[in-house]
Each structure stands twice: as structure tokens, then as C-alpha cells.
Design a protein around this motif. Structure first.
Motif, PDB file in Angstrom:
ATOM      1  N   ALA A  69       6.192  -7.673  21.901  1.00 13.25           N
ATOM      2  CA  ALA A  69       7.237  -7.117  22.765  1.00 13.25           C
ATOM      3  C   ALA A  69       7.669  -5.772  22.201  1.00 13.25           C
ATOM      4  O   ALA A  69       7.967  -5.654  21.007  1.00 13.25           O
ATOM      5  CB  ALA A  69       8.439  -8.049  22.868  1.00 13.25           C
ATOM      6  N   ALA A  70       7.683  -4.772  23.060  1.00 12.85           N
ATOM      7  CA  ALA A  70       8.199  -3.464  22.669  1.00 12.85           C
ATOM      8  C   ALA A  70       9.676  -3.595  22.321  1.00 12.85           C
ATOM      9  O   ALA A  70      10.436  -4.277  23.014  1.00 12.85           O
ATOM     10  CB  ALA A  70       8.016  -2.477  23.819  1.00 12.85           C
ATOM     11  N   ALA A  71      10.098  -2.949  21.230  1.00  8.99           N
ATOM     12  CA  ALA A  71      11.497  -3.050  20.806  1.00  8.99           C
ATOM     13  C   ALA A  71      12.453  -2.572  21.889  1.00  8.99           C
ATOM     14  O   ALA A  71      13.575  -3.080  22.001  1.00  8.99           O
ATOM     15  CB  ALA A  71      11.706  -2.258  19.522  1.00  8.99           C
ATOM     16  N   ALA A  72      12.005  -1.622  22.695  1.00  5.81           N
ATOM     17  CA  ALA A  72      12.867  -1.081  23.754  1.00  5.81           C
ATOM     18  C   ALA A  72      13.260  -2.135  24.779  1.00  5.81           C
ATOM     19  O   ALA A  72      14.237  -1.967  25.514  1.00  5.81           O
ATOM     20  CB  ALA A  72      12.152   0.077  24.451  1.00  5.81           C
ATOM     21  N   LEU A  73      12.529  -3.261  24.832  1.00  8.75           N
ATOM     22  CA  LEU A  73      12.822  -4.314  25.804  1.00  8.75           C
ATOM     23  C   LEU A  73      13.889  -5.283  25.312  1.00  8.75           C
ATOM     24  O   LEU A  73      14.335  -6.143  26.087  1.00  8.75           O
ATOM     25  CB  LEU A  73      11.540  -5.090  26.139  1.00  8.75           C
ATOM     26  CG  LEU A  73      10.374  -4.254  26.664  1.00  8.75           C
ATOM     27  CD1 LEU A  73       9.186  -5.153  26.998  1.00  8.75           C
ATOM     28  CD2 LEU A  73      10.785  -3.441  27.885  1.00  8.75           C
ATOM     29  N   ARG A  74      14.285  -5.187  24.047  1.00  5.37           N
ATOM     30  CA  ARG A  74      15.344  -6.040  23.473  1.00  5.37           C
ATOM     31  C   ARG A  74      15.030  -7.529  23.671  1.00  5.37           C
ATOM     32  O   ARG A  74      15.877  -8.323  24.054  1.00  5.37           O
ATOM     33  CB  ARG A  74      16.700  -5.699  24.097  1.00  5.37           C
ATOM     34  CG  ARG A  74      17.139  -4.267  23.900  1.00  5.37           C
ATOM     35  CD  ARG A  74      17.406  -3.945  22.434  1.00  5.37           C
ATOM     36  NE  ARG A  74      18.326  -4.884  21.824  1.00  5.37           N
ATOM     37  CZ  ARG A  74      19.658  -4.780  21.935  1.00  5.37           C
ATOM     38  NH1 ARG A  74      20.195  -3.790  22.624  1.00  5.37           N
ATOM     39  NH2 ARG A  74      20.431  -5.667  21.343  1.00  5.37           N
ATOM     40  N   PHE A  75      13.794  -7.896  23.373  1.00  5.58           N
ATOM     41  CA  PHE A  75      13.341  -9.270  23.550  1.00  5.58           C
ATOM     42  C   PHE A  75      14.205 -10.265  22.783  1.00  5.58           C
ATOM     43  O   PHE A  75      14.461 -11.382  23.240  1.00  5.58           O
ATOM     44  CB  PHE A  75      11.878  -9.381  23.097  1.00  5.58           C
ATOM     45  CG  PHE A  75      11.229 -10.696  23.359  1.00  5.58           C
ATOM     46  CD1 PHE A  75      10.824 -11.059  24.632  1.00  5.58           C
ATOM     47  CD2 PHE A  75      11.009 -11.594  22.321  1.00  5.58           C
ATOM     48  CE1 PHE A  75      10.216 -12.282  24.868  1.00  5.58           C
ATOM     49  CE2 PHE A  75      10.404 -12.815  22.545  1.00  5.58           C
ATOM     50  CZ  PHE A  75       9.997 -13.167  23.824  1.00  5.58           C
ATOM     51  N   ASP A  76      14.671  -9.852  21.611  1.00  2.77           N
ATOM     52  CA  ASP A  76      15.421 -10.760  20.753  1.00  2.77           C
ATOM     53  C   ASP A  76      16.781 -11.129  21.314  1.00  2.77           C
ATOM     54  O   ASP A  76      17.418 -12.074  20.837  1.00  2.77           O
ATOM     55  CB  ASP A  76      15.586 -10.151  19.366  1.00  2.77           C
ATOM     56  CG  ASP A  76      16.255  -8.784  19.402  1.00  2.77           C
ATOM     57  OD1 ASP A  76      15.903  -7.969  20.274  1.00  2.77           O
ATOM     58  OD2 ASP A  76      17.137  -8.534  18.555  1.00  2.77           O
ATOM     59  N   GLY A 102       5.359  -6.721  34.659  1.00  2.90           N
ATOM     60  CA  GLY A 102       6.519  -6.751  33.776  1.00  2.90           C
ATOM     61  C   GLY A 102       7.835  -6.903  34.506  1.00  2.90           C
ATOM     62  O   GLY A 102       8.824  -7.348  33.920  1.00  2.90           O
ATOM     63  N   GLY A 103       7.861  -6.537  35.791  1.00  4.48           N
ATOM     64  CA  GLY A 103       9.093  -6.647  36.557  1.00  4.48           C
ATOM     65  C   GLY A 103      10.120  -5.609  36.133  1.00  4.48           C
ATOM     66  O   GLY A 103       9.822  -4.709  35.342  1.00  4.48           O
ATOM     67  N   PRO A 104      11.344  -5.715  36.624  1.00  8.19           N
ATOM     68  CA  PRO A 104      12.355  -4.687  36.355  1.00  8.19           C
ATOM     69  C   PRO A 104      12.650  -4.460  34.877  1.00  8.19           C
ATOM     70  O   PRO A 104      12.891  -3.333  34.460  1.00  8.19           O
ATOM     71  CB  PRO A 104      13.592  -5.213  37.096  1.00  8.19           C
ATOM     72  CG  PRO A 104      13.049  -6.080  38.172  1.00  8.19           C
ATOM     73  CD  PRO A 104      11.829  -6.731  37.589  1.00  8.19           C
ATOM     74  N   ASP A 105      12.630  -5.539  34.070  1.00  5.71           N
ATOM     75  CA  ASP A 105      13.001  -5.383  32.658  1.00  5.71           C
ATOM     76  C   ASP A 105      11.813  -5.468  31.709  1.00  5.71           C
ATOM     77  O   ASP A 105      11.975  -5.431  30.493  1.00  5.71           O
ATOM     78  CB  ASP A 105      14.047  -6.417  32.252  1.00  5.71           C
ATOM     79  CG  ASP A 105      13.528  -7.852  32.305  1.00  5.71           C
ATOM     80  OD1 ASP A 105      12.378  -8.070  32.754  1.00  5.71           O
ATOM     81  OD2 ASP A 105      14.294  -8.763  31.911  1.00  5.71           O
TER      82      ASP A 105
END
Length: 214
Positions: free
Chosen positions: A160-167, A136-139
Motif C-alpha cells: 500500500a502506498a503511504a499516501a493512501l493511509r492504509f494503516d 482502486g476506486g475513489p480512495d
């Protein structure tokens, strides 16, 4: 079929040592594959094959199960045959490759539940499972960037987990992520630093290719 039913099927899959067992994220993605009845589909990083089973059950005429681990491909073929039968197995192709070699696999849709735990969370993952979640790397988004960089499919569908702010992210050559579905799911304890209650939002996002790379 709902997420709970796909989670139950995932729990029933035969899985070799070292192969990723389907998670709640996997079950969510499988539940979102009911629209691919006329599509050629790639199950990228197939693991035990839950998403491949879902695509075939939905009627996809051809599914490519891709994984770098030959044990995962063996498990996927075995599980497809056991659950759906030999006719479904005949619509399944196995591809042993890593994600840097996705380009030759042409398809309408590539579906992936990528490793997405940010590197800072990996120490909380048991050592014998860490290889399944690294990348996954840093983000947390390095793996999906790798998939998008090399995918030959016209569309990519990813969890994508929402915590990752994919959008909020941009991916060169691809449309802005479009939310296909969003739900609340249990998280593995390794996520506690980002999802303290271990229950949070997870999205299925779809991106469309805008132009050819290179």
C-alpha cells in the motif's frame, strides 16, 4: 534477496501483451516473501508471476497463482519453469478466476499487490495500460477491500502506498493492519498529483482473519 535484485528478476520475466509487468511495488512484495518456506501461498493477481517465483524460491510447498487473464497464468508457469525449474513448477497451481471467486482457495497466506491508484489518477495512465491499474476506486483501496471480502486465506499481505493511509482504515472481520516492512520506492508518473517527487514510502501490511464472514 533485496528489492533491487527482485526488480532485476522482474524485468527479466517474459510477459505477454496486456499482462502486468512487475513494478517496484511488486519487487518489494517479492522481497518480503522470504518467510513463507512452510506456508501454502496464494499469489493473487499474479501477472507475470514474480511473487509466485519468490514464494517458491523461499520453499513454499504449494503456491496458487490466481489471475483472471489466462495469458498471465501462462506467463507465470513459463517464468517459474525458466527461473526455478520443473520441480518448482510441480508445486505451482494455476487458478483462472477474478477476486470475487477467491473463497475456495484455502491457504495460509494470500499475497497481493493490488491496483491502488485512486480513480482521479487514472487519466494520467496511458490508455493501453489503464485496465491494469483500474479498480482502486475513489480512495485507492477498493481492490484490497474486494480481496479481503472474498479471501479464504487466514492471512493477507498487501502493498500500500503511504499516501493512501492504509494503516488508518478498518476492514470488517480482519485485524488492524500490521506493518511488515516500509521503504522508499520510485512511483510511476501517474502518481504525481499525490507524490509530487515520485519517490515516497510504500508499506507491506499484513492482516489476520478475526472471524468467518457470513
Amino acid at each position: 534477496m533485496d528489492i533491487e535484485q527482485w526488480a532485476e528478476i522482474g524485468g527479466s520475466l517474459q510477459t505477454s501483451d496486456g499482462v502486468h509487468r512487475p513494478s517496484w511495488f511488486s519487487a518489494f512484495l517479492a522481497a518480503g516473501m522470504d518467510d513463507c518456506g512452510d506456508l501454502t501461498v496464494i499469489d493473487a493477481g499474479c501477472g507475470a508471476g514474480l511473487v509466485a517465483v519468490a514464494a517458491l524460491q523461499a520453499g513454499a510447498p504449494h503456491v496458487v497463482a490466481q489471475d483472471y487473464d489466462p495469458k498471465a497464468l501462462h506467463d507465470t508457469a513459463r517464468n517459474v519453469t525458466r527461473i526455478l525449474g520443473s520441480r518448482a513448477r510441480a508445486r505451482l497451481t494455476l487458478w483462472e478466476a477474478d477476486w470475487s471467486r477467491l473463497r475456495p482457495m484455502q491457504a495460509d497466506l494470500l499475497a497481493v499487490n493490488p491496483p491502488q491508484r485512486p480513480a482521479a489518477l487514472l487519466p494520467a495512465v496511458p490508455q493501453d495500460q489503464r485496465h491494469l491499474h483500474d479498480g482502486g476506486g475513489p480512495d485507492g483501496l477498493a481492490a484490497i477491500r474486494l480481496v479481503l471480502r472474498h479471501a479464504g486465506a487466514g492471512r493477507v499481505r498487501t502493498t500500500a502506498a503511504a499516501a493512501l493511509r492504509f494503516d488508518t482504515r478498518e476492514f470488517p472481520g480482519w485485524s488492524a493492519p500490521r506493518c511488515v516492512a516500509m521503504t522508499e520506492l520510485p512511483y510511476d508518473p501517474a502518481w504525481r498529483a499525490l507524490v509530487p517527487d515520485l519517490l515516497g514510502q510504500v508499506g507491506i501490511w499484513e492482516l489476520h482473519r478475526e472471524c468467518a464472514d457470513g
